[in-house]
Motif scaffolding. Structure first.
Motif, PDB file in Angstrom:
ATOM      1  N   UNK A  84      -7.601  -7.027   1.071  1.00  0.00           N
ATOM      2  CA  UNK A  84      -6.139  -7.163   1.175  1.00  0.00           C
ATOM      3  C   UNK A  84      -5.597  -7.835  -0.091  1.00  0.00           C
ATOM      4  N   UNK A  85      -6.309  -8.859  -0.573  1.00  0.00           N
ATOM      5  CA  UNK A  85      -5.882  -9.538  -1.810  1.00  0.00           C
ATOM      6  C   UNK A  85      -5.888  -8.566  -2.993  1.00  0.00           C
ATOM      7  N   UNK A  86      -6.833  -7.623  -2.981  1.00  0.00           N
ATOM      8  CA  UNK A  86      -6.894  -6.625  -4.056  1.00  0.00           C
ATOM      9  C   UNK A  86      -5.775  -5.598  -3.934  1.00  0.00           C
ATOM     10  N   UNK A  87      -5.108  -5.571  -2.784  1.00  0.00           N
ATOM     11  CA  UNK A  87      -3.937  -4.711  -2.596  1.00  0.00           C
ATOM     12  C   UNK A  87      -4.198  -3.394  -1.901  1.00  0.00           C
ATOM     13  N   UNK A  88      -5.385  -3.226  -1.277  1.00  0.00           N
ATOM     14  CA  UNK A  88      -5.686  -1.910  -0.690  1.00  0.00           C
ATOM     15  C   UNK A  88      -5.567  -1.875   0.837  1.00  0.00           C
ATOM     16  N   UNK A  89      -5.129  -2.990   1.439  1.00  0.00           N
ATOM     17  CA  UNK A  89      -4.862  -2.926   2.874  1.00  0.00           C
ATOM     18  C   UNK A  89      -3.384  -2.589   3.068  1.00  0.00           C
ATOM     19  N   UNK A  90      -2.948  -2.501   4.292  1.00  0.00           N
ATOM     20  CA  UNK A  90      -1.513  -2.364   4.558  1.00  0.00           C
ATOM     21  C   UNK A  90      -1.230  -2.977   5.935  1.00  0.00           C
ATOM     22  N   UNK A  91       0.015  -2.932   6.356  1.00  0.00           N
ATOM     23  CA  UNK A  91       0.396  -3.614   7.594  1.00  0.00           C
ATOM     24  C   UNK A  91      -0.387  -3.078   8.801  1.00  0.00           C
ATOM     25  N   UNK A  92      -0.511  -1.747   8.875  1.00  0.00           N
ATOM     26  CA  UNK A  92      -1.205  -1.161  10.037  1.00  0.00           C
ATOM     27  C   UNK A  92      -2.668  -1.591  10.065  1.00  0.00           C
ATOM     28  N   UNK A  93      -3.340  -1.526   8.915  1.00  0.00           N
ATOM     29  CA  UNK A  93      -4.767  -1.897   8.875  1.00  0.00           C
ATOM     30  C   UNK A  93      -4.942  -3.371   9.216  1.00  0.00           C
ATOM     31  N   UNK A  94      -4.063  -4.231   8.663  1.00  0.00           N
ATOM     32  CA  UNK A  94      -4.131  -5.671   8.981  1.00  0.00           C
ATOM     33  C   UNK A  94      -3.932  -5.888  10.484  1.00  0.00           C
ATOM     34  N   UNK A  95      -2.947  -5.186  11.043  1.00  0.00           N
ATOM     35  CA  UNK A  95      -2.651  -5.346  12.478  1.00  0.00           C
ATOM     36  C   UNK A  95      -3.842  -4.884  13.317  1.00  0.00           C
TER      37      UNK A  95
END
Ligand code: MEV
Length: 325
Positions: A244-255
Motif C-alpha cells: 500500500x505504501x508503494x501505491x499499488x493497493x486501493x480502497x477496495x483491496x484495503x477494505x
C-alpha cells in the motif's frame, strides 16, 4: 506431427514478493490446479485460426490488445516452419483476466506446450520459459518471469529473477488460503511502472520498502518450513502495508483485507500487481475460511476460492486438487 495436440497450465497466486521480485528480491508463488488453461491445436483444411474468449478468426487479424499472443504464435509458426500448415488453435481458460492470477503467462505456457506436442518435439523448462517470455514482454513490459515460472510449475516456487526458480515443498496441515476477486482489473504494466517511478523519484522511501518486502519473503519461507501459520499471517499483513505504501493497493483491496482480518483471518494482502485483482487471506481452519469467504462475498467479491493445504505436498509428483469453489 499429430492431428490434435494440447498444452496445459495453471493460475498462479503470489503469496509473497510481488513487485520486489522485479528488483531482484525473492518471491513465493503457488500454482492453483483447478484454475487452468488448456490450448488445443487441431489440423484443419485451410487457414490458421485462433479461438479464445477475446477473438475468433485468423491469427494475423488479431487486434493489438492480443499482440503478445499473436507475436508468440507467429514466432512458434516460424520456429516449426509451419507457415503452410492449416490449424485451429483453441484456448479454454478458467482464469479471470487481469486479476493477478497470471492469465497471460498461463495462456502463453499452454500455447507453447501445445505447439511442441503438435510437432512432437521435446520441450525443456528453460526453453518453455524463454518462449513464454516473448508474450509476457509485450503484454507486461518488464516481467520478472515469476508468472510464467509458476504457471508452468507443479509445485510452489521460490523465485529470484534470473537466478533461482526452485520448486519448494511445504505442508500446512490445517490452514487454508481464501482467494477473493475484487472484480476490478489489475493492470500489471501500470502497477509495475508506478512502482518503478516511485523507486526512481523517491528512492529513499521506495527502496527500503522493496528491501523489506524481500526480507518478508525470506521470513515466510522459514515460517512455511516450520508450519508457523500465525507468523505467516503477520507477514502477510506487513506485506499489505508495504505494498500500500508503494501505491499499488486501493480502497477496495484495503477494505477486503480488513474484512478478512475482522473475520478471523491470520493475515491478508493483495496478490499480483495490485490496483485491483485479488486479495488472499490466511485462515487457521476450514470454518474460518468459510466465514472469511462469505464475508468477502457480502462485501462485493465477485468470486472466492478456498485453497486447502492439507495435502499440498507435491513431492510424489501428483497434482492434488484441494480447491473448493
Ligand atoms: C505480476 O503478477 C507480478 C509483478 O511482480 C510483476 C512481475 O513479477 O513481473 C507485479
Amino acid at each position: 506431427m499429430k492431428n490434435k495436440a494440447t498444452g496445459k497450465s495453471y493460475a498462479k497466486i503470489i503469496w509473497f514478493g510481488e513487485h520486489n521480485v522485479v528488483y531482484g528480491k525473492p518471491a513465493i508463488a503457488i500454482p492453483i490446479y483447478s484454475v487452468d488453461v488448456t490450448a488445443t491445436i487441431e489440423k484443419i483444411q485451410n487457414g490458421q485460426e485462433i479461438h479464445c474468449r477475446y477473438f475468433d478468426g485468423p491469427i494475423n487479424e488479431m487486434a493489438d490488445n492480443l499482440l503478445g499472443v499473436k507475436t508468440l504464435t507467429n514466432h512458434l509458426i516460424s520456429l516449426f516452419g509451419a507457415q503452410n500448415i492449416a490449424f485451429d488453435l483453441n484456448i479454454q481458460s478458467k482464469l479471470p483476466a487481469e486479476r493477478g492470477m497470471g492469465s497471460s503467462a498461463a495462456t502463453a505456457i499452454a500455447i507453447v506446450r501445445a505447439f511442441f506436442d503438435f510437432f512432437e518435439v521435446n520441450l525443456t523448462r528453460s526453453q518453455l520459459l524463454k518462449l513464454a517470455n516473448i508474450e509476457e514482454k509485450i503484454t507486461h513490459g518488464n516481467p520478472s518471469g515469476l508468472d510464467s515460472a509458476t504457471a508452468s510449475s507443479n509445485m510452489p516456487i521460490w523465485f529470484v529473477k534470473n537466478e533461482i526458480n526452485e520448486q519448494i515443498d511445504f505442508n500446512l496441515p490445517t490452514s487454508s488460503l481464501v482467494i477473493a476477486d475484487s472484480g476490478i482489473e489489475g493492470k500489471t504494466s501500470e502497477a509495475v511502472s508506478l512502482v518503478h517511478d516511485n523507486v526512481v523519484d523517491e528512492p529513499e522511501t521506495a527502496q527500503p520498502l522493496i528491501n523489506e518486502l524481500g526480507k518478508i519473503a525470506e521470513s515466510a519461507r522459514e515460517a512455511l518450513a516450520t508450519t508457523d501459520d500465525e507468523l505467516l499471517g503477520k507477514l502477510m499483513n506487513q506485506s499489505q502495508h508495504d505494498l500500500a505504501e508503494l501505491g499499488v493497493s486501493n480502497h477496495t483491496l484495503d477494505t477486503f483485507c480488513q474484512i478478512a482480518c475482522d473475520n478471523h483471518a491470520l493475515g491478508a494482502k493483495l496478490t499480483g500487481s495490485g490496483l485491483g485483482g485479488c486479495v488472499i487471506a490466511l485462515a487457521k481452519n476450514q470454518t474460518d475460511a468459510q466465514q472469511i469467504s462469505t464475508a468477502l462475498r457480502k462485501a462485493g467479491a465477485t468470486q472466492t476460492w478456498i485453497q486447502s493445504f492439507k495435502n499440498y505436498q507435491f513431492s510424489t509428483g501428483e497434482a492434488h486438487d484441494n480447491l473448493v469453489r
